[in-house]
Scaffold this active site. Structure first.
Site, short mmCIF file in Angstrom:
data_model
loop_
_atom_site.label_atom_id
_atom_site.label_comp_id
_atom_site.label_asym_id
_atom_site.label_seq_id
_atom_site.Cartn_x
_atom_site.Cartn_y
_atom_site.Cartn_z
N ARG A 1 11.75 60.60 0.88
CA ARG A 1 13.14 60.20 1.17
C ARG A 1 13.23 58.93 2.02
O ARG A 1 14.14 58.80 2.84
CB ARG A 1 13.91 61.33 1.86
CG ARG A 1 14.16 62.54 0.99
CD ARG A 1 15.38 62.33 0.12
NE ARG A 1 15.51 63.40 -0.86
CZ ARG A 1 16.19 64.52 -0.65
NH1 ARG A 1 16.82 64.70 0.48
NH2 ARG A 1 16.25 65.43 -1.57
N ARG B 1 19.72 57.96 3.15
CA ARG B 1 20.79 57.84 4.13
C ARG B 1 20.38 57.41 5.52
O ARG B 1 21.25 57.10 6.33
CB ARG B 1 21.59 59.16 4.18
CG ARG B 1 22.45 59.32 2.93
CD ARG B 1 23.02 60.70 2.83
NE ARG B 1 21.92 61.65 2.66
CZ ARG B 1 22.07 62.96 2.58
NH1 ARG B 1 23.27 63.48 2.68
NH2 ARG B 1 21.04 63.74 2.41
N ARG C 1 25.45 52.37 -1.79
CA ARG C 1 25.87 53.58 -2.49
C ARG C 1 27.37 53.84 -2.38
O ARG C 1 27.90 54.65 -3.16
CB ARG C 1 25.11 54.78 -1.92
CG ARG C 1 23.78 55.14 -2.59
CD ARG C 1 23.95 55.72 -3.98
NE ARG C 1 25.04 56.67 -4.05
CZ ARG C 1 25.01 57.91 -3.58
NH1 ARG C 1 23.93 58.37 -3.01
NH2 ARG C 1 26.05 58.70 -3.70
N ASP D 1 16.26 61.51 -8.82
CA ASP D 1 16.36 62.87 -8.27
C ASP D 1 15.64 63.81 -9.22
O ASP D 1 15.55 63.52 -10.42
CB ASP D 1 17.81 63.31 -8.09
CG ASP D 1 17.89 64.52 -7.18
OD1 ASP D 1 17.92 64.35 -5.96
OD2 ASP D 1 17.86 65.66 -7.71
N TYR E 1 17.23 75.73 -9.04
CA TYR E 1 18.59 75.14 -9.12
C TYR E 1 19.34 75.65 -10.34
O TYR E 1 20.52 75.97 -10.27
CB TYR E 1 18.51 73.61 -9.13
CG TYR E 1 18.14 73.05 -7.77
CD1 TYR E 1 19.08 73.06 -6.74
CD2 TYR E 1 16.88 72.58 -7.50
CE1 TYR E 1 18.75 72.59 -5.47
CE2 TYR E 1 16.54 72.10 -6.24
CZ TYR E 1 17.48 72.12 -5.23
OH TYR E 1 17.16 71.66 -3.98
C1 LIG Z 1 14.69 69.43 -3.72
C2 LIG Z 1 14.86 67.99 -4.18
C3 LIG Z 1 16.07 67.38 -4.61
N1 LIG Z 1 15.77 66.07 -4.91
C4 LIG Z 1 14.46 65.81 -4.68
C5 LIG Z 1 13.86 67.01 -4.25
C6 LIG Z 1 12.41 67.19 -3.97
C7 LIG Z 1 12.09 66.59 -2.66
C8 LIG Z 1 12.47 67.44 -1.49
O1 LIG Z 1 11.94 68.54 -1.37
O2 LIG Z 1 13.32 66.98 -0.71
C9 LIG Z 1 13.70 64.59 -4.93
C10 LIG Z 1 14.26 63.32 -4.52
N2 LIG Z 1 15.56 62.98 -4.30
C11 LIG Z 1 15.65 61.68 -3.99
C12 LIG Z 1 14.36 61.11 -4.04
C13 LIG Z 1 14.16 59.61 -3.93
C14 LIG Z 1 12.95 59.05 -3.50
C15 LIG Z 1 12.61 59.18 -2.03
O3 LIG Z 1 11.94 60.16 -1.63
O4 LIG Z 1 12.91 58.24 -1.27
C16 LIG Z 1 13.47 62.14 -4.35
C17 LIG Z 1 11.97 62.08 -4.48
C18 LIG Z 1 16.87 60.93 -3.68
C19 LIG Z 1 18.02 61.67 -3.16
N3 LIG Z 1 18.49 62.89 -3.57
C20 LIG Z 1 19.64 63.19 -2.87
C21 LIG Z 1 19.92 62.12 -1.99
C22 LIG Z 1 21.14 62.04 -1.08
C23 LIG Z 1 22.30 61.62 -1.91
C24 LIG Z 1 23.27 60.72 -1.17
O5 LIG Z 1 22.89 59.64 -0.75
O6 LIG Z 1 24.45 61.13 -1.07
C25 LIG Z 1 18.93 61.15 -2.18
C26 LIG Z 1 18.82 59.81 -1.53
C27 LIG Z 1 20.46 64.40 -3.08
C28 LIG Z 1 19.72 65.67 -3.11
N4 LIG Z 1 18.93 66.07 -4.17
C29 LIG Z 1 18.36 67.30 -3.84
C30 LIG Z 1 18.83 67.67 -2.55
C31 LIG Z 1 18.45 68.94 -1.85
C32 LIG Z 1 19.66 66.64 -2.09
C33 LIG Z 1 20.34 66.50 -0.73
C34 LIG Z 1 21.82 66.78 -0.76
C35 LIG Z 1 22.47 66.29 0.52
O7 LIG Z 1 22.05 66.71 1.61
O8 LIG Z 1 23.40 65.49 0.42
C36 LIG Z 1 17.40 68.00 -4.73
#
Ligand SMILES: Cc1c2[nH]c(c1CCC(=O)O)Cc1[nH]c(c(CCC(=O)O)c1C)Cc1[nH]c(c(CCC(=O)O)c1C)Cc1[nH]c(c(C)c1CCC(=O)O)C2
Length: 350
Positions: free
Chosen positions: A33, A37, A46, A82, A157
């Site tokens: 990540r 954010r 974004r 994602d 999910y």
């Molecule tokens: C479980 C999982 C998800 N997504 C992902 C996982 C596996 C990694 C982990 O265990 O964290 C994988 C993921 N998601 C994202 C990345 C981008 C690459 C990186 O690591 O920088 C990666 C590798 C971007 C993202 N994926 C997400 C964001 C945030 C979205 C935003 O900016 O509003 C980003 C940058 C959204 C997301 N997507 C997911 C969640 C739980 C969330 C968070 C929701 C929140 O708290 O708002 C599912």
């Protein structure tokens, strides 16, 4: 005929060399990540665009992926996307709700739902390959990590309908409908493999398979009902010779098994110190991790002490890729991330 040994040349980046257990100029660092954010430039870019729209726009993908590389000098970029994206591209109705996570409109609860899940057509991933090619050109020598979600974590999910703590519905389905469970995970393994192949074929230098929630399973259930499907994802990469990283949260009891999915590198969260993780993972694999992301919210002396501890405890590993034990928390000060990269490089320069 025995398989050819994994190849690596001196020109390979430190991330690839560490993944293969070869000497490095210094320990490579990246953060799960790292794009997201914690960065004001990410929040600005974004603004007004939904997460899953951003993930399908090659220009946004490219720019967001590059932001942390420019700012922090990390040793790898990770493709901005994602884990649910392959499902979305295949036509499953999923939304990523800010502050919540992926939400599925019609959760998978029956055998018929499993059979109705659409397959991912590889030719729908043109936008992704456009972004990967642009990124590889911009990144120069810095490697790009491609990634996908592992079948179990994606199934949580789909079955729960959204994020969950206990994953009780998922486990209930796994126990009650073993055949449909196996078909579901098999479908998901095909789509994750397709997603990874598209990234590798367009130029990604390594891949990470995220089984974030596998730690909720017993070792016996993991070995019997999940691991074979994660292995199928890696097997689906065929002869593509890029390092494979496999990661999950709370996997202390699973560490002896996770590598068997076909990983060169096992990602470890902060619960198990890396010297102990070396013993649990066994020989022949490198480690990635494992600073607690919450440490980055503490004072500088604490951050430095904990970074030094992780570097020290990794010394017995075949190779070490420095990372957090899970993703960067949104409230993290980005300057602290930059500082961690500099400190790890300083501590490990050879
Ligand atoms: C479980 C999982 C998800 N997504 C992902 C996982 C596996 C990694 C982990 O265990 O964290 C994988 C993921 N998601 C994202 C990345 C981008 C690459 C990186 O690591 O920088 C990666 C590798 C971007 C993202 N994926 C997400 C964001 C945030 C979205 C935003 O900016 O509003 C980003 C940058 C959204 C997301 N997507 C997911 C969640 C739980 C969330 C968070 C929701 C929140 O708290 O708002 C599912």
């Amino acid at each position: 005929m025995s398989p050819a040994p994994a190849s690596a040349s001196p020109a390979d980046p430190d991330l690839v060399r560490a993944a293969r257990g070869l000497p490095v100029s210094r320990t490579p660092v990246w953060f799960m990540r790292q794009a997201g954010r914690s960065l004001p430039e990410y929040r600005a870019l974004r603004a007004g665009t939904r997460m899953l729209d951003a993930c399908q726009d090659p220009d946004l993908i490219t720019e967001i992926t590059l932001q942390p590389v420019r700012r922090h000098g990390v040793d790898a970029a990770i493709f901005f996307s994602d884990i649910v994206l392959p499902l979305v591209v295949a036509g499953v109705d999923i939304e990523i709700k800010p502050g919540v996570g992926p939400v599925v409109a019609s959760p998978v609860r029956t055998v018929a739902h499993v059979d109705a899940l659409p397959d991912l057509e590889p030719d729908r991933l043109g936008f992704l390959q456009t972004a990967v090619r642009a990124l590889v050109a911009e990144l120069g020598p810095t490697p790009l990590i491609g990634f996908a979600g592992a079948p179990f974590t994606l199934a949580t999910y789909l079955i729960e309908g959204g994020p969950s703590k206990e994953h009780a519905r998922t486990k209930a389905f796994m126990y009650a409908e073993p055949e449909a469970w196996s078909r579901l995970l098999q479908k998901l393994s095909v789509s994750s493999s397709t997603f990874l192949r598209a990234q590798i074929d367009a130029g990604a230098s390594a891949v990470q398979l995220f089984d974030s929630w596998a730690g909720v399973l017993s070792a016996a259930d993991y070995a019997e009902r999940v691991l074979p499907h994660s292995r199928a994802v890696f097997d689906g990469l065929g002869e593509r010779d890029v390092p494979r990283i496999h990661f999950g949260v709370g996997t202390g009891e699973l560490l002896p098994l996770i590598g068997d999915a076909g990983a060169d590198v096992v990602g470890v969260d902060w619960r198990v110190p890396l010297d102990e993780a070396v013993r649990r993972v066994g020989p022949g694999r490198s480690l990635q991790g494992n600073l607690d992301p919450a440490v980055l919210l503490a004072d500088r002396a604490t951050v430095d002490r904990e970074v030094r501890r992780v570097v020290e405890q990794a010394k017995g590993a075949r190779g070490h890729i420095f990372n957090l034990g899970h993703g960067v928390l949104p409230e993290t000060d980005p300057d602290v991330l930059t500082h961690v990269v500099e400190l790890v490089h300083e501590l490990t320069a050879r």
